[in-house]
Design a protein around this motif. Structure first.
Motif, PDB file in Angstrom:
ATOM      1  N   GLY A 106       8.057   1.169  -7.847  1.00  0.00           N
ATOM      2  CA  GLY A 106       8.510   0.163  -8.793  1.00  0.00           C
ATOM      3  C   GLY A 106       7.737   0.244 -10.098  1.00  0.00           C
ATOM      4  N   ASP A 107       8.475   0.229 -11.196  1.00  0.00           N
ATOM      5  CA  ASP A 107       7.863   0.128 -12.526  1.00  0.00           C
ATOM      6  C   ASP A 107       7.892  -1.353 -12.895  1.00  0.00           C
ATOM      7  OD1 ASP A 107       7.387  -0.025 -15.328  1.00  0.00           O
ATOM      8  OD2 ASP A 107       8.062   2.039 -15.576  1.00  0.00           O
ATOM      9  N   HIS A 108       6.703  -1.952 -13.010  1.00  0.00           N
ATOM     10  CA  HIS A 108       6.600  -3.391 -13.247  1.00  0.00           C
ATOM     11  C   HIS A 108       6.289  -3.730 -14.709  1.00  0.00           C
ATOM     12  CE1 HIS A 108       6.931  -3.695  -8.973  1.00  0.00           C
ATOM     13  NE2 HIS A 108       5.762  -3.118  -8.750  1.00  0.00           N
ATOM     14  N   LEU A 109       6.519  -2.780 -15.618  1.00  0.00           N
ATOM     15  CA  LEU A 109       6.252  -2.899 -17.053  1.00  0.00           C
ATOM     16  C   LEU A 109       4.760  -2.838 -17.353  1.00  0.00           C
ATOM     17  CD1 LEU A 109       8.857  -5.623 -18.163  1.00  0.00           C
ATOM     18  CD2 LEU A 109       9.147  -3.137 -17.996  1.00  0.00           C
ATOM     19  N   VAL A 110       3.972  -3.645 -16.663  1.00  0.00           N
ATOM     20  CA  VAL A 110       2.520  -3.601 -16.844  1.00  0.00           C
ATOM     21  C   VAL A 110       1.896  -2.458 -16.052  1.00  0.00           C
ATOM     22  CG1 VAL A 110       2.325  -6.063 -17.332  1.00  0.00           C
ATOM     23  CG2 VAL A 110       2.148  -5.255 -14.959  1.00  0.00           C
ATOM     24  N   SER A 111       2.655  -1.884 -15.110  1.00  0.00           N
ATOM     25  CA  SER A 111       2.098  -0.876 -14.207  1.00  0.00           C
ATOM     26  C   SER A 111       3.215  -0.036 -13.611  1.00  0.00           C
ATOM     27  CB  SER A 111       1.310  -1.552 -13.078  1.00  0.00           C
ATOM     28  OG  SER A 111       2.179  -2.356 -12.273  1.00  0.00           O
ATOM     29  N   GLU A 112       2.811   1.108 -13.048  1.00  0.00           N
ATOM     30  CA  GLU A 112       3.693   1.938 -12.232  1.00  0.00           C
ATOM     31  C   GLU A 112       3.107   1.961 -10.831  1.00  0.00           C
ATOM     32  OE1 GLU A 112       5.599   5.523 -14.661  1.00  0.00           O
ATOM     33  OE2 GLU A 112       3.412   5.443 -14.939  1.00  0.00           O
ATOM     34  N   ALA A 113       3.941   1.752  -9.817  1.00  0.00           N
ATOM     35  CA  ALA A 113       3.413   1.539  -8.470  1.00  0.00           C
ATOM     36  C   ALA A 113       4.194   2.323  -7.430  1.00  0.00           C
ATOM     37  CB  ALA A 113       3.450   0.054  -8.125  1.00  0.00           C
ATOM     38  N   LEU A 114       3.450   2.795  -6.422  1.00  0.00           N
ATOM     39  CA  LEU A 114       4.009   3.444  -5.244  1.00  0.00           C
ATOM     40  C   LEU A 114       3.653   2.602  -4.031  1.00  0.00           C
ATOM     41  CD1 LEU A 114       2.762   7.059  -6.059  1.00  0.00           C
ATOM     42  CD2 LEU A 114       4.992   6.068  -6.635  1.00  0.00           C
ATOM     43  N   TYR A 115       4.583   2.490  -3.076  1.00  0.00           N
ATOM     44  CA  TYR A 115       4.390   1.613  -1.929  1.00  0.00           C
ATOM     45  C   TYR A 115       4.592   2.390  -0.627  1.00  0.00           C
ATOM     46  CZ  TYR A 115       4.842  -2.131  -5.345  1.00  0.00           C
ATOM     47  OH  TYR A 115       4.650  -2.950  -6.427  1.00  0.00           O
ATOM     48  N   GLU A 125      -0.254  -0.487  -1.735  1.00  0.00           N
ATOM     49  CA  GLU A 125       0.258  -0.118  -3.045  1.00  0.00           C
ATOM     50  C   GLU A 125      -0.774   0.793  -3.703  1.00  0.00           C
ATOM     51  OE1 GLU A 125       1.101  -2.150  -7.436  1.00  0.00           O
ATOM     52  OE2 GLU A 125       1.244  -3.391  -5.636  1.00  0.00           O
ATOM     53  N   LEU A 126      -0.308   1.849  -4.347  1.00  0.00           N
ATOM     54  CA  LEU A 126      -1.146   2.706  -5.186  1.00  0.00           C
ATOM     55  C   LEU A 126      -0.526   2.668  -6.578  1.00  0.00           C
ATOM     56  CD1 LEU A 126      -0.868   4.896  -2.272  1.00  0.00           C
ATOM     57  CD2 LEU A 126      -3.133   5.014  -3.299  1.00  0.00           C
ATOM     58  N   TYR A 127      -1.324   2.305  -7.592  1.00  0.00           N
ATOM     59  CA  TYR A 127      -0.719   2.063  -8.899  1.00  0.00           C
ATOM     60  C   TYR A 127      -1.654   2.423 -10.038  1.00  0.00           C
ATOM     61  CZ  TYR A 127      -3.248  -2.474  -9.560  1.00  0.00           C
ATOM     62  OH  TYR A 127      -4.193  -3.471  -9.732  1.00  0.00           O
ATOM     63  N   ARG A 128      -1.066   2.477 -11.223  1.00  0.00           N
ATOM     64  CA  ARG A 128      -1.869   2.619 -12.437  1.00  0.00           C
ATOM     65  C   ARG A 128      -1.361   1.594 -13.442  1.00  0.00           C
ATOM     66  NH1 ARG A 128       0.104   4.346 -17.894  1.00  0.00           N
ATOM     67  NH2 ARG A 128       2.299   4.797 -17.496  1.00  0.00           N
ATOM     68  N   ASP A 129      -2.279   1.040 -14.210  1.00  0.00           N
ATOM     69  CA  ASP A 129      -1.925   0.060 -15.229  1.00  0.00           C
ATOM     70  C   ASP A 129      -1.562   0.738 -16.541  1.00  0.00           C
ATOM     71  OD1 ASP A 129      -2.182  -2.344 -13.842  1.00  0.00           O
ATOM     72  OD2 ASP A 129      -4.329  -2.535 -14.295  1.00  0.00           O
ATOM     73  N   ARG A 130      -0.620   0.129 -17.251  1.00  0.00           N
ATOM     74  CA  ARG A 130      -0.421   0.489 -18.648  1.00  0.00           C
ATOM     75  C   ARG A 130      -1.475  -0.256 -19.483  1.00  0.00           C
ATOM     76  NH1 ARG A 130       5.220   0.630 -17.078  1.00  0.00           N
ATOM     77  NH2 ARG A 130       6.003   2.752 -17.446  1.00  0.00           N
ATOM     78  N   PRO A 131      -1.790   0.237 -20.681  1.00  0.00           N
ATOM     79  CA  PRO A 131      -2.793  -0.449 -21.516  1.00  0.00           C
ATOM     80  C   PRO A 131      -2.431  -1.920 -21.728  1.00  0.00           C
ATOM     81  CG  PRO A 131      -2.250   1.692 -22.454  1.00  0.00           C
ATOM     82  CD  PRO A 131      -1.285   1.465 -21.323  1.00  0.00           C
ATOM     83  N   ARG A 132      -3.434  -2.769 -21.687  1.00  0.00           N
ATOM     84  CA  ARG A 132      -3.195  -4.210 -21.764  1.00  0.00           C
ATOM     85  C   ARG A 132      -2.513  -4.610 -23.064  1.00  0.00           C
ATOM     86  NH1 ARG A 132      -7.123  -9.039 -19.626  1.00  0.00           N
ATOM     87  NH2 ARG A 132      -7.303  -7.550 -17.928  1.00  0.00           N
TER      88      ARG A 132
END
Length: 288
Positions: A106-115, A125-132
Motif C-alpha cells: 500500500g502507498d499511503h502518501l506519507v509512506s510506501e509499505a509492504l505487508y 509491515e516493512l515500509y519507508r517514509d517519504r520526506p516529512r
C-alpha cells in the motif's frame, strides 16, 4: 478525562516482543525472509537486531501455543519496521519475492509499505517514509493518508544492482498497529490518559495517533469486530512494546496519568509497564 500534558515529541517506539509457537521456525523466517540477525538468546527467548546493537524484535516461544486466525481477537494487527530509504525497501521487496511469500502492499502518501505475516500469523509491515515536508494535511491538521497501489517497478528499480545482506543499519521499529474492541475506549487510554495525539482517521473503524507530528506511532482499529476480546495469554501474539522517552520524569508523568485514569500500571525491577484495556503491555523506558 483529557490529558493535561502530551507525550514528548522525541518519543520513539523501541522494540516489540511477540509470542511464537515454534522458535526455530520463527528464527529461520525472521533471519532469512525479514533479514534480522540474532543479538542474544536466553533459553527460548531471542533478541533480534538489524545493526548488531539495537534490539528491534524479541521472540518468546510458549509451549503448546494457540495459533489464531488473523483478525479474530484484539491484539497485534502488525508491527512496522521502518527502513532508512527507498533502495533498502526495494531490496526487501526483492528478497520477499525470492522467498515466495505472499506480499500485500500500500502507498499511503506519507509512506510506501509492504505487508506480510509470520508463520504464527503475526502481522508485519516493512515500509519507508517519504520526506516529512511532502506530507499533506487536512484543514483539521490531520495528516492525509490513503491506500493506493505501490509503484513496485519503481521500488525494484531503486534497488537495482544492490545486494541483499539483510536489514541495514538505520532500520528502526516505526510503529505498531492493534486490533481493539472499542475505538472510544482505546482513545480514552492512549490519547486522553497516556498522551498521544490523534493524527488521522480511516473511516469510523480506525484511528492513527502519534507524538511530535509523526504520521502515526500507533494504529488502532476495530476490524476484528467491535467488542473483540483480548487475545488469550497462551496464543501467539504480542507481549508488549516499548516507548522510549527523553528522561525519567517523562516516564513517571505518563505512568501517573494512566494510573489516575484507572488503568493498570505495574512496576518490576525498575521497569514500568502499562496495560491497555486489551492487556497489551507498554513498557516506558528512557531513551539511551
Amino acid at each position: 478525562m483529557t490529558a493535561t500534558a502530551i507525550l514528548p515529541q522525541q518519543l520513539e517506539i523501541g522494540l516489540v516482543q511477540i509470542r511464537v509457537s515454534h522458535l526455530e521456525r520463527s528464527l529461520s523466517f525472521y533471519q532469512n525472509v525479514i533479514g534480522l540477525k540474532i543479538l542474544r538468546q536466553q533459553g527460548r527467548v531471542v533478541e533480534l537486531t538489524a545493526d548488531g546493537q539495537q534490539v528491534l524484535l524479541v521472540l518468546r516461544e510458549i509451549e503448546q501455543a494457540q495459533v489464531l486466525r488473523r483478525n479474530s481477537v484484539a491484539g497485534l494487527y502488525h508491527f512496522a519496521i521502518l527502513l532508512p530509504d527507498r533502495p533498502s525497501l526495494g531490496l526487501v521487496l526483492r528478497n520477499l519475492i525470492d522467498s515466495g511469500i505472499s506480499v500485500g502492499q500500500g502507498d499511503h502518501l506519507v509512506s510506501e509499505a509492504l505487508y506480510i505475516e509470520d508463520p504464527d500469523h503475526n502481522g508485519i509491515e516493512l515500509y519507508r517514509d517519504r520526506p516529512r515536508d511532502t506530507w499533506k494535511y487536512e484543514a483539521t491538521g490531520n495528516v492525509v493518508m490513503t491506500t493506493d497501489p505501490v509503484d513496485v517497478d519503481g521500488l525494484l528499480a531503486a534497488s537495482e544492482g544492490l545486494s541483499w545482506t539483510g536489514l541495514p543499519a538505520g532500520t528502526v521499529m516505526g510503529h505498531v498497529h492493534f486490533h481493539v474492541g472499542d475505538l472510544a475506549e482505546a482513545k480514552k487510554f492512549y490519547v486522553d490518559a497516556l498522551g498521544f495525539t490523534v493524527t488521522a482517521h480511516y473511516g469510523d473503524a480506525a484511528m492513527f495517533i502519534s507524538a511530535g507530528g509523526y504520521h502515526h506511532h500507533m494504529g488502532l482499529n476495530t476490524w476484528a469486530g467491535k467488542g473483540a476480546p483480548a487475545a488469550p495469554a497462551n496464543a501467539a501474539g504480542i507481549d508488549y512494546f516499548t516507548l522510549l522517552l527523553p528522561d525519567i520524569q517523562d516516564v513517571h508523568e505518563a505512568a501517573e496519568r494512566v494510573k489516575r485514569a484507572g488503568y493498570r500500571v505495574e512496576e518490576e525491577g525498575g521497569i514500568i509497564t502499562l496495560r491497555d484495556p486489551w492487556n497489551i503491555g507498554i513498557q516506558l523506558l528512557v531513551k539511551r
